[in-house]
Design an enzyme around this catalytic site. Structure first.
Site, PDB file in Angstrom:
ATOM      1  N   ARG A   2       0.843  -1.195   0.000  1.00 40.93           N
ATOM      2  CA  ARG A   2       0.000   0.000   0.000  1.00 40.93           C
ATOM      3  C   ARG A   2       0.879   1.246   0.000  1.00 40.93           C
ATOM      4  NH1 ARG A   2      -1.845   0.724   4.356  1.00 40.93           N
ATOM      5  NH2 ARG A   2      -1.243  -1.104   5.543  1.00 40.93           N
TER       6      ARG A   2
ATOM      7  N   TYR B 199      -1.246  -3.455  -6.999  1.00 46.51           N
ATOM      8  CA  TYR B 199      -1.103  -4.186  -5.736  1.00 46.51           C
ATOM      9  C   TYR B 199      -2.429  -4.259  -4.956  1.00 46.51           C
ATOM     10  CZ  TYR B 199      -0.161  -5.260  -0.928  1.00 46.51           C
ATOM     11  OH  TYR B 199      -0.243  -5.829   0.314  1.00 46.51           O
TER      12      TYR B 199
ATOM     13  N   LYS C 165      -9.651  -2.415   1.359  1.00 48.45           N
ATOM     14  CA  LYS C 165      -9.335  -1.281   2.239  1.00 48.45           C
ATOM     15  C   LYS C 165     -10.150  -0.035   1.882  1.00 48.45           C
ATOM     16  CE  LYS C 165      -6.198  -3.749   4.190  1.00 48.45           C
ATOM     17  NZ  LYS C 165      -6.401  -4.236   5.558  1.00 48.45           N
TER      18      LYS C 165
ATOM     19  N   HIS D 287     -10.567  -2.672  11.308  1.00 47.68           N
ATOM     20  CA  HIS D 287      -9.483  -3.505  10.767  1.00 47.68           C
ATOM     21  C   HIS D 287      -9.261  -4.674  11.728  1.00 47.68           C
ATOM     22  CE1 HIS D 287      -5.015  -3.505   9.221  1.00 47.68           C
ATOM     23  NE2 HIS D 287      -5.761  -4.341   8.546  1.00 47.68           N
TER      24      HIS D 287
ATOM     25  N   SER E  80      -1.363  -3.851   9.926  1.00 46.49           N
ATOM     26  CA  SER E  80      -1.008  -4.755   8.837  1.00 46.49           C
ATOM     27  C   SER E  80       0.308  -5.468   9.156  1.00 46.49           C
ATOM     28  CB  SER E  80      -0.858  -3.970   7.541  1.00 46.49           C
ATOM     29  OG  SER E  80      -2.038  -3.238   7.313  1.00 46.49           O
TER      30      SER E  80
ATOM     31  N   CYS F 287       0.849  -7.685  11.514  1.00 47.43           N
ATOM     32  CA  CYS F 287       1.083  -7.836  12.953  1.00 47.43           C
ATOM     33  C   CYS F 287       0.308  -9.007  13.552  1.00 47.43           C
ATOM     34  CB  CYS F 287       0.750  -6.543  13.682  1.00 47.43           C
ATOM     35  SG  CYS F 287       1.891  -5.214  13.270  1.00 47.43           S
TER      36      CYS F 287
ATOM     37  N   ASP G 262      -9.322  -9.915   8.487  1.00 48.32           N
ATOM     38  CA  ASP G 262      -8.829  -8.549   8.231  1.00 48.32           C
ATOM     39  C   ASP G 262      -9.841  -7.447   8.541  1.00 48.32           C
ATOM     40  OD1 ASP G 262      -6.551  -7.008   7.294  1.00 48.32           O
ATOM     41  OD2 ASP G 262      -7.704  -6.539   5.498  1.00 48.32           O
TER      42      ASP G 262
ATOM     43  N   ARG H  12       2.307 -12.134  -0.703  1.00 44.13           N
ATOM     44  CA  ARG H  12       0.964 -12.500  -0.232  1.00 44.13           C
ATOM     45  C   ARG H  12       0.419 -13.724  -0.928  1.00 44.13           C
ATOM     46  NH1 ARG H  12      -1.506  -9.092   3.893  1.00 44.13           N
ATOM     47  NH2 ARG H  12       0.003  -7.436   4.141  1.00 44.13           N
TER      48      ARG H  12
END
Ligand code: GDP
Ligand code: PGA
Ligand code: MN
Ligand code: MN
Length: 609
Positions: free
Chosen positions: A81, A223, A232, A252, A274, A276, A299, A391
């Site tokens: 991002r 991306y 998002k 989130h 993100s 974590c 998420d 990812r």
């Protein structure tokens, strides 16, 4: 937005007049060669993935080991991002607030309209009708993404409920259907005869939300978080503005179901920045006997009050978009099992010589592979085989521990909310908030070291309120006020209890103090026992922390001193946090709710000097 270019050939279409008009308007501006409406059919998946293979974007993986799965390597500049290119274009700058980038909507639209002009030349423009959450929800949350990227089409088909069924429902509802128009372009037109690259994108990037219009414009990146606009951009930035206006929460957060040895069921939501640990916690395999976890989401959580006064969460997504490095049989066996079923897209990991994938931390390190940069890689090449933010994208219904409630549009009643971040020091393994306002304070002051999920320096401690810093679609001060109000209007006894966790504290040698992953079930157990009034805690200046005896460490390879170190509240360290929190709060001026200032004053008083 008009040009006199002849209309592109179209596959599909809609009887919905406003939607048809928007699609025509975008096509006239962006001048694609073709327009194709996404149906969601299996043939369409084959066509799109074949096209991606032919273009060199996808490599088909070994059908035996990775059925119907694909490998992609992005342009090395398009891997995460882009927070400095992300804008909240509210009408009034103060509604954007001090934590977001702002530009006046008209000014932004003028810039981006110029960028969009002719930007799909030589490409196909895809129209993806999608719904975040359930199609049969009381109020389905529709979106329509226009994109010129086949990679986005393939990924959206995994990550969101897409296609004809959604469009049919939009058409049935007619002009009363509310949908978020979401425009995406790679910004890489192809002139006649020009050869495409494997990962088209543009060095100029804009990820833009217009919160009042509930509209998204994205340009220049392929991306995930920048390009899959249901995730998002819609489900957090736009939805948070909707939630503020309508009295709910768009967060989130992962959602998990926890089943105790007594067969009691609890639902837990957890917000970590993100990279974590959300995806890992959501698919946890508990190490303590008798406890089970099932997954609902990894998420995003949308939370609304039910008629019974409890807060219910749904996961609006349809897929998992997980960090690959560190994922293995031991840390996240359920992710490995989900991926083993195939139907997945891997981006920026390493491609092995037998048509499989590998990343740092996965078992069976290959002797040779092709790195995410397309270079030869060996165990001693001294470089990472995979980008740290590489990812996997995989259907959530392949997760072997998916909870049945995932299919319930009403969601699940949340008993506990965890906030957490990556902190080497200061923040103990788990702390319980005294009440909702104190929990809001914990969330509002949450801090974490930056990760590779966003472009920029990694490992820098920053405030990341409710793990939403890059995702709040309005003034973060007003967002804190919204959290306080949600609690004020509720029956306190029915509100989730709030906890602050840190899996990432280090010892003097730099090692993790807490083993994490499956062992995090021990913390979940303590959380539940606190809710049930069964576990002991010590009152500290920052909240309630487990007594060493109250945390189940049976069978854990840790000395009592190590447990004590993980749980320790050091007033010295916390006093050092205060100026940072003061500086953080000062950003918000009048928008900071007084309750949070009162909490800070209380914390200062308890810490003394
Ligand atoms: P998300 O982006 O928040 O969903 O985070 P992930 O669950 O994908 O994890 C991000 C990274 O943190 C991965 O490399 C994980 O292996 C690592 N991670 C996740 N949980 C833990 C934990 O409990 N302890 C440690 N040390 N690392 C973890
Ligand atoms: P994450 O999701 O939270 O799983 O890292 C992607 C992101 O937030 O960019
Ligand atoms: Mn995320
Ligand atoms: Mn994740």
């Amino acid at each position: 937005m008009t040009t006199d270019t002849p209309a592109a050939t179209a596959t599909g279409g809609t009887t919905h007049a406003a939607l048809a008009a928007w699609v025509d308007e975008v096509a006239a501006l962006t001048t694609p060669d073709r327009v194709q409406w996404i149906t969601g059919s299996p043939q369409e998946w084959t066509e799109v993935t074949d096209k991606l293979v032919a273009a060199g974007t996808f490599t088909r993986l070994n059908e035996q080991t990775h059925p119907n799965s694909f490998y992609a390597a992005s342009d090395p500049t398009d891997v995460a991002r882009v927070e400095d290119r992300t804008f909240i274009c509210s009408v009034d700058e103060k509604d954007c607030g001090p934590t977001n980038n702002w530009m006046a909507p008209d000014e932004m639209k003028a810039i981006m309209t110029d960028l969009y002009r002719g930007c799909m030349t030589g490409r196909t423009m895809y129209v993806i009708p999608f719904v975040m959450g359930h199609l049969n929800a009381e109020k389905p949350m529709f979106g329509v993404e226009i994109t010129d990227s086949e990679y986005v089409v393939a990924s959206m088909r995994v990550m969101a409920r897409c296609g004809s069924k959604v469009l049919d429902r939009i058409e049935e509802l007619g002009e009363s259907a509310r949908y978020v128009p979401a425009l995406h372009s790679l910004g890489a037109p192809l002139q006649p005869g020009e050869k495409d690259v494997a990962w088209p994108c543009n060095q100029t990037k804009y990820i833009v939300q217009f919160p009042e219009e509930r509209t998204i414009w994205s340009y220049g990146s392929g991306y995930g978080g920048n390009a899959l606009l249901g995730k998002k951009c819609y489900s957090l930035r736009i939805a948070s503005a909707m939630a503020r206006d309508e009295g709910w929460l768009a967060e989130h957060m992962l959602i998990l179901k926890l089943i105790s040895p007594e067969q009691q069921t609890y639902y837990v939501a957890a917000a970590f920045p993100s990279a974590c640990g959300k995806t890992n916690l959501a698919m946890l395999e508990p190490t303590i006997p008798g406890w089970r976890v099932e997954t609902l989401g990894d998420d995003i959580a949308w939370m609304r009050f039910g008629d019974d006064g409890r807060l219910y969460a749904v996961n609006p997504e349809f897929g998992l978009f997980g960090v690959a490095p560190g994922t293995n049989e031991k840390t996240n066996p359920n992710a490995i099992r989900t991926l083993a079923k195939g139907n997945s897209v891997y981006t920026n990991v390493a491609l092995t010589d037998d048509g499989g994938v590998w990343w740092e931390g996965l078992e069976n390190e290959p002797q040779h592979a092709t790195s995410w940069k397309g270079e030869d890689w060996t165990p001693d090449s001294g470089e990472l085989s995979s980008h740290p933010n590489s990812r996997y994208c995989t259907p959530i219904d392949q997760c072997p521990i998916l909870a049945d409630e995932y299919d319930d549009p009403r969601g699940v009643p949340i008993s506990a909310i965890l906030f957490g971040g990556r902190r080497k020091t200061t923040v103990p393994l788990v702390t319980e908030a005294r009440d909702w306002v104190h929990g809001t304070f914990m969330g509002a002051t949450l801090s974490s070291e930056t990760t590779a999920a966003a472009v920029g320096q990694v490992g820098v401690v920053r405030r990341d309120p409710m793990a939403m810093l890059p995702f709040i679609g309005y003034n973060a001060g007003d967002y804190f006020g919204h959290w306080i109000n949600v609690g004020k209007d509720a029956d306190a006894s029915k509100l989730p209890k709030i906890f602050y966790v840190n899996w990432f504290r280090r010892d003097e040698d730099g090692g993790f103090l807490w083993p994490g992953f499956g062992e995090n079930s021990r913390v979940l157990k303590w959380v539940i026992e606190r809710i049930e009034g069964k576990a002991a805690a010590v009152e500290t200046p920052i909240g309630h922390v487990p007594t060493p005896e109250s945390l189940d460490i049976d069978g854990l390879d840790m000395t009592p001193e190590q447990v004590e170190a993980a749980l320790r509240v050091d007033p010295q360290e916390w006093r050092a946090e205060i100026p940072q929190i003061e500086e953080w709060f000062a950003k918000f001026g009048d928008a900071l709710p007084t309750q949070l200032q009162v909490e800070l004053d209380g914390l200062k008083a308890r810490l003394g000097d």
